[in-house]
Design an enzyme around this catalytic site. Structure first.
Site, PDB file in Angstrom:
ATOM      1  N   CYS A  82      55.252  27.093  62.131  1.00  0.00           N
ATOM      2  CA  CYS A  82      55.250  27.950  63.305  1.00  0.00           C
ATOM      3  C   CYS A  82      54.148  27.484  64.253  1.00  0.00           C
ATOM      4  O   CYS A  82      53.176  26.865  63.831  1.00  0.00           O
ATOM      5  CB  CYS A  82      54.986  29.388  62.894  1.00  0.00           C
ATOM      6  SG  CYS A  82      56.228  30.007  61.757  1.00  0.00           S
ATOM      7  N   ARG A 101      57.168  22.172  66.082  1.00  0.00           N
ATOM      8  CA  ARG A 101      56.693  22.762  64.826  1.00  0.00           C
ATOM      9  C   ARG A 101      57.737  23.679  64.193  1.00  0.00           C
ATOM     10  O   ARG A 101      57.618  24.062  63.029  1.00  0.00           O
ATOM     11  CB  ARG A 101      55.423  23.569  65.074  1.00  0.00           C
ATOM     12  CG  ARG A 101      54.272  22.749  65.587  1.00  0.00           C
ATOM     13  CD  ARG A 101      53.113  23.648  65.925  1.00  0.00           C
ATOM     14  NE  ARG A 101      52.454  24.164  64.757  1.00  0.00           N
ATOM     15  CZ  ARG A 101      51.391  23.646  64.193  1.00  0.00           C
ATOM     16  NH1 ARG A 101      50.849  22.561  64.698  1.00  0.00           N
ATOM     17  NH2 ARG A 101      50.838  24.183  63.126  1.00  0.00           N
ATOM     18  N   TRP A 118      59.439  28.857  62.454  1.00  0.00           N
ATOM     19  CA  TRP A 118      60.223  28.124  61.453  1.00  0.00           C
ATOM     20  C   TRP A 118      60.305  29.075  60.268  1.00  0.00           C
ATOM     21  O   TRP A 118      59.295  29.382  59.633  1.00  0.00           O
ATOM     22  CB  TRP A 118      59.529  26.825  61.073  1.00  0.00           C
ATOM     23  CG  TRP A 118      60.333  25.988  60.132  1.00  0.00           C
ATOM     24  CD1 TRP A 118      61.325  25.113  60.449  1.00  0.00           C
ATOM     25  CD2 TRP A 118      60.210  25.940  58.704  1.00  0.00           C
ATOM     26  NE1 TRP A 118      61.826  24.525  59.321  1.00  0.00           N
ATOM     27  CE2 TRP A 118      61.156  25.017  58.228  1.00  0.00           C
ATOM     28  CE3 TRP A 118      59.391  26.583  57.782  1.00  0.00           C
ATOM     29  CZ2 TRP A 118      61.313  24.716  56.886  1.00  0.00           C
ATOM     30  CZ3 TRP A 118      59.546  26.290  56.430  1.00  0.00           C
ATOM     31  CH2 TRP A 118      60.508  25.363  55.996  1.00  0.00           C
ATOM     32  N   ASN A 173      50.938  31.922  61.795  1.00  0.00           N
ATOM     33  CA  ASN A 173      51.453  30.678  61.226  1.00  0.00           C
ATOM     34  C   ASN A 173      50.908  30.590  59.815  1.00  0.00           C
ATOM     35  O   ASN A 173      49.703  30.703  59.612  1.00  0.00           O
ATOM     36  CB  ASN A 173      50.967  29.488  62.063  1.00  0.00           C
ATOM     37  CG  ASN A 173      51.196  28.156  61.370  1.00  0.00           C
ATOM     38  OD1 ASN A 173      52.152  28.004  60.613  1.00  0.00           O
ATOM     39  ND2 ASN A 173      50.326  27.185  61.611  1.00  0.00           N
ATOM     40  N   GLY A 174      51.776  30.418  58.836  1.00  0.00           N
ATOM     41  CA  GLY A 174      51.306  30.306  57.458  1.00  0.00           C
ATOM     42  C   GLY A 174      52.106  31.224  56.552  1.00  0.00           C
ATOM     43  O   GLY A 174      53.192  31.682  56.911  1.00  0.00           O
ATOM     44  N   GLU A 184      63.888   5.529  52.387  1.00  0.00           N
ATOM     45  CA  GLU A 184      63.622   5.973  53.761  1.00  0.00           C
ATOM     46  C   GLU A 184      64.917   6.016  54.584  1.00  0.00           C
ATOM     47  O   GLU A 184      65.164   6.969  55.327  1.00  0.00           O
ATOM     48  CB  GLU A 184      62.591   5.018  54.404  1.00  0.00           C
ATOM     49  CG  GLU A 184      62.368   5.199  55.890  1.00  0.00           C
ATOM     50  CD  GLU A 184      61.873   6.572  56.292  1.00  0.00           C
ATOM     51  OE1 GLU A 184      61.565   7.386  55.414  1.00  0.00           O
ATOM     52  OE2 GLU A 184      61.837   6.839  57.505  1.00  0.00           O
ATOM     53  N   LYS A 241      66.748   9.307  56.450  1.00  0.00           N
ATOM     54  CA  LYS A 241      67.138   9.406  57.859  1.00  0.00           C
ATOM     55  C   LYS A 241      68.559   9.949  57.980  1.00  0.00           C
ATOM     56  O   LYS A 241      68.843  10.788  58.825  1.00  0.00           O
ATOM     57  CB  LYS A 241      67.084   8.036  58.567  1.00  0.00           C
ATOM     58  CG  LYS A 241      65.763   7.337  58.683  1.00  0.00           C
ATOM     59  CD  LYS A 241      64.741   8.004  59.543  1.00  0.00           C
ATOM     60  CE  LYS A 241      63.907   8.960  58.772  1.00  0.00           C
ATOM     61  NZ  LYS A 241      62.483   9.033  59.087  1.00  0.00           N
ATOM     62  N   GLU A 249      68.789  13.606  57.101  1.00  0.00           N
ATOM     63  CA  GLU A 249      68.070  14.439  58.053  1.00  0.00           C
ATOM     64  C   GLU A 249      68.849  14.700  59.334  1.00  0.00           C
ATOM     65  O   GLU A 249      68.890  15.835  59.807  1.00  0.00           O
ATOM     66  CB  GLU A 249      66.778  13.677  58.378  1.00  0.00           C
ATOM     67  CG  GLU A 249      65.681  14.500  58.925  1.00  0.00           C
ATOM     68  CD  GLU A 249      64.420  13.647  59.149  1.00  0.00           C
ATOM     69  OE1 GLU A 249      64.375  12.467  58.734  1.00  0.00           O
ATOM     70  OE2 GLU A 249      63.497  14.187  59.753  1.00  0.00           O
ATOM     71  N   HIS A 284      73.039   2.778  34.877  1.00  0.00           N
ATOM     72  CA  HIS A 284      72.517   3.778  33.943  1.00  0.00           C
ATOM     73  C   HIS A 284      72.968   5.186  34.311  1.00  0.00           C
ATOM     74  O   HIS A 284      72.372   6.159  33.869  1.00  0.00           O
ATOM     75  CB  HIS A 284      70.990   3.689  33.880  1.00  0.00           C
ATOM     76  CG  HIS A 284      70.511   2.351  33.413  1.00  0.00           C
ATOM     77  ND1 HIS A 284      70.705   1.919  32.112  1.00  0.00           N
ATOM     78  CD2 HIS A 284      69.919   1.328  34.076  1.00  0.00           C
ATOM     79  CE1 HIS A 284      70.212   0.690  31.991  1.00  0.00           C
ATOM     80  NE2 HIS A 284      69.747   0.306  33.166  1.00  0.00           N
ATOM     81  N   LYS A 301      58.826  19.432  62.813  1.00  0.00           N
ATOM     82  CA  LYS A 301      58.069  18.175  62.845  1.00  0.00           C
ATOM     83  C   LYS A 301      56.793  18.256  62.009  1.00  0.00           C
ATOM     84  O   LYS A 301      56.392  17.284  61.380  1.00  0.00           O
ATOM     85  CB  LYS A 301      57.730  17.861  64.307  1.00  0.00           C
ATOM     86  CG  LYS A 301      57.017  16.556  64.516  1.00  0.00           C
ATOM     87  CD  LYS A 301      57.999  15.416  64.510  1.00  0.00           C
ATOM     88  CE  LYS A 301      57.331  14.063  64.580  1.00  0.00           C
ATOM     89  NZ  LYS A 301      58.129  13.061  63.862  1.00  0.00           N
TER      90      LYS A 301
HETATM   91  C1  F6R Z   1      61.323  12.436  58.142  1.00  0.00           C
HETATM   92  C2  F6R Z   1      60.076  13.120  58.443  1.00  0.00           C
HETATM   93  C3  F6R Z   1      59.409  13.882  57.355  1.00  0.00           C
HETATM   94  C4  F6R Z   1      57.894  13.674  57.429  1.00  0.00           C
HETATM   95  C5  F6R Z   1      57.182  14.572  56.416  1.00  0.00           C
HETATM   96  C6  F6R Z   1      55.690  14.328  56.397  1.00  0.00           C
HETATM   97  O1  F6R Z   1      61.818  11.759  59.256  1.00  0.00           O
HETATM   98  O2  F6R Z   1      59.608  13.077  59.534  1.00  0.00           O
HETATM   99  O3  F6R Z   1      59.902  13.552  56.099  1.00  0.00           O
HETATM  100  O4  F6R Z   1      57.619  12.344  57.190  1.00  0.00           O
HETATM  101  O5  F6R Z   1      57.425  15.906  56.710  1.00  0.00           O
HETATM  102  O6  F6R Z   1      55.133  14.544  57.648  1.00  0.00           O
HETATM  103  P1  F6R Z   1      53.738  13.927  58.035  1.00  0.00           P
HETATM  104  O7  F6R Z   1      53.879  12.461  58.088  1.00  0.00           O
HETATM  105  O8  F6R Z   1      53.418  14.529  59.371  1.00  0.00           O
HETATM  106  O9  F6R Z   1      52.765  14.353  56.987  1.00  0.00           O
END
Ligand code: F6R
Length: 613
Positions: free
Chosen positions: A2, A29, A76, A102-103, A485, A489, A492, A508, A608
């Site tokens: 948040c 956020r 959020w 927030n929290g 990774e 993507k 996500e 396996h 984010k």
């Molecule tokens: C995926 C993504 C998330 C962040 C994760 C950690 O595209 O962005 O998986 O990598 O939430 O975030 P940070 O790097 O800000 O600690």
């Protein structure tokens, strides 16, 4: 997650406009819902809306002329679904106060039961509403004293901003384990509170990051700061200049695409000034204390979450290979409970784009309790992780707006390669003779540029593979972490159930999943284990699985004749290839999601900055 934004002091223009502008910058956020509370004709007005901030904006035009103390929030969801009743600000039963949070309040249920016994009726499912009612229960006319008593009752992590109808010129804030910054406009005297400095408008500010359990009482005349025991302390403000850099997509349809294309420049900036080409040396300018610490280090733990964890995996492999030292990557939320993993001889490298990820913060604090030294790598200055670390290095990716991380990841990798080489140089006096590492790192931006020029090929593959509902990513060694990774993507932004496996592990178990409806993306960047991975691809083909091969230009694929393929021309050591493969598969995820019409920059259910554990 948040985001909190508040205005007080000598409010000089529409509070609504200011809060909306702040919220829009905090939207990364969390973007489930948003709300604002301000004073109108002596009463507190609260307006909330589900969805993005522009929905709130449409609902509050009637309050636009007001220049009052105000608080705003973008949510959020943690406790309770995405409905207006759960959006912040929350009020008490008499509408005498409004607050944003927030929290997570860990003991909210217990407090809720106590308040219900006193007759309080709850209108939301949130933990935040509990704070509002508890505040009123404790209120005796003294805002500060009430906030201190409230602090003593709350367990968990929080940043809170509150306005009260009996104190229409004041804003009271506090925090524990969540960031909250107070920023005073150096020219106009207006005071802002925010979860993140990125939400400030352009100008000169005096800023102060609240410490845990401090309370600040802000009004027209003063900013008063108090410790938990109510003692008043002098607020030490620091000058802070904000260059207002509006978030423009420019020629791009999405921030994600823009950020994918910014990777050559992000990498160039991250490299800049950090090497001496003639002397063949890495120059990370780490303090002497780091070098001394490093002499005593017997193992390295790299921690992070999501994409940052994947950068940790690649770096751990590289570090171990280069230095011959035990280096292991851990998911931060797991590492914090692995007590035996850190001690005074451990170097913890905490990796986080935002520098605010709660799991990473909790893990690094645990490690510090066990006397490990922490070096952090972040992309955001003034972040909590930097404050908690012994040493830190910054990537120079520039602000990443899209929730889906791209340029931050490749910049992290670049910096981790440099850090590994720097450590080698500390131990051995110079860089390794084999592989001209610095020169190879310098070629990465232009190699990415060439790859990006061929985006249409990847776009076409994304269109052709649109029908697959099961997508598997495989690779070995560095390519396996890159597969993790790339699969993330796709989950996500494309919302596809996708798995990633080390290629040798399929037989396996996961091979049972393979049929003609499965697409396997085979990352063939590893030169040493190329033939073994090719055999694994053949095992998939024998079960009618379809193959999308991402490979080196000089690799012969006649043996497998993949259904789809994309070649990467990169005459560099295979350890550096994850950067290029990741870029290619970022494009693949982007174009796949585009075809599905998803809100790529704001994928559903995500945020984010992940500030809850
Ligand atoms: C995926 C993504 C998330 C962040 C994760 C950690 O595209 O962005 O998986 O990598 O939430 O975030 P940070 O790097 O800000 O600690």
């Amino acid at each position: 997650m948040c985001g909190i934004f508040g205005v007080c002091g000598k409010v000089f223009s529409s509070s609504v406009d200011q809060c909306i502008a702040g919220l829009k910058k905090l939207e990364y956020r969390g973007y489930d819902s948003s709300g604002i509370a301000l004073f109108d004709k002596g009463a507190i007005q609260v307006v909330k809306s589900t969805g993005k901030v522009h929905h709130l904006e449409e609902k509050i035009s009637h309050l636009k002329s007001l220049k009052t103390v105000s608080i705003a929030h973008t949510r959020w969801a943690t406790h309770g679904g995405v409905v207006e009743a759960n959006a912040h600000p929350h009020v008490d039963s008499e509408n005498s106060l409004a607050l944003v949070h927030n929290g997570i309040i860990e003991n909210f249920f217990e407090i809720k039961l106590q308040l219900e016994k006193k007759g309080v009726l709850f209108r939301s499912q949130t933990d935040t509403e509990v704070i509002a009612h508890l505040f009123t229960d404790l209120y005796d006319g003294d805002l500060l004293g009430t906030m201190q008593r409230l602090l003593a009752r709350l367990d968990g992590s929080f940043a809170i901003a509150c306005i009260h109808k009996n104190h229409p010129d004041s804003l009271i804030v506090t925090k524990r384990d969540k960031p909250l910054t107070i920023a005073k406009d150096a020219t106009l005297g207006q005071v802002l509170v925010t979860s993140d400095r990125n939400a400030l408008y352009g100008g000169e500010f005096l800023t102060l990051d609240l410490e845990d359990n401090q309370v600040a009482l802000l009004d027209q005349n003063a900013i008063q700061l108090f410790e938990r025991d109510s003692s008043k302390i002098f607020p030490n403000f620091e000058p802070f200049t904000v260059k207002d850099t509006p978030h423009f997509k420019g020629e791009y349809s999405h921030f994600m695409l823009k950020e994918i294309f910014e990777q050559p420049s992000a990498i160039r900036r991250t490299l800049e000034g950090r090497y001496d080409l003639e002397g063949n040396r890495v120059l990370l300018n780490l303090p002497k204390a780091f070098e001394e610490t490093f002499e005593t280090v017997s193992k390295i733990a790299l921690i992070g979450c999501g994409t940052s964890y994947h950068a940790a995996c690649i770096a751990a492999h590289f570090l171990e290979e280069l230095l011959g030292i035990s280096a292991e990557a851990y998911i931060a939320s797991e590492y914090r409970y692995r007590e035996s993993l850190s001690d005074a001889t451990t170097l913890v490298i905490a990796i986080s784009q935002s520098g605010e990820t709660a799991d990473t913060i909790a893990a690094l604090r645990e490690a510090k309790k066990r006397k490990a030294k922490v070096l952090s790598i972040t992309n955001v200055p003034y972040s909590s992780i930097i404050r908690d670390s012994d040493f830190h290095l910054m990537t120079q990716a520039g602000q990443e707006i899209s929730v889906c991380s791209t340029k931050a990841f490749t910049s992290q990798l670049l910096l981790l390669y440099l850090l590994s080489l720097q450590m080698y140089q500390f131990r051995n006096g110079s860089l390794p003779f084999e592989n001209n590492w610095i020169q190879n790192l310098r070629t990465l931006p232009s190699l990415i540029e060439s790859l990006l020029q061929r985006k249409n090929l990847i776009e076409a593959i994304a269109a052709e593979t649109q029908g697959f509902e099961k997508i598997l990513f495989i690779g070995r060694q560095y390519m396996y972490y890159t597969a993790l990774e790339s699969s993330l993507k796709l989950k996500e932004i494309n919302y596809t159930f996708s798995l990633s496996y080390p290629a040798g592990e399929l037989k396996h178990g996961p091979l049972a999943l393979i049929d003609e409806n499965t697409l396997t993306v085979a990352l063939l960047g590893n030169r040493t284990t190329f033939h073994k991975t090719i055999s694994n691809v053949q095992e998939i083909q024998a079960r009618n699985g379809k193959i999308f091969a991402v490979h080196q230009k000089d690799q012969n694929l006649d043996e497998i004749s993949p259904d789809y393929s994309f070649s990467i021309d990169a005459p560099i050591p295979e350890q550096l290839l994850p950067i290029l493969y990741a870029v290619a598969l970022q494009l693949y995820a982007f174009y796949s999601a585009l075809k599905k019409g998803h809100d790529i920059d704001h994928p559903k259910n995500l945020a984010k900055s992940v500030t809850v554990e």
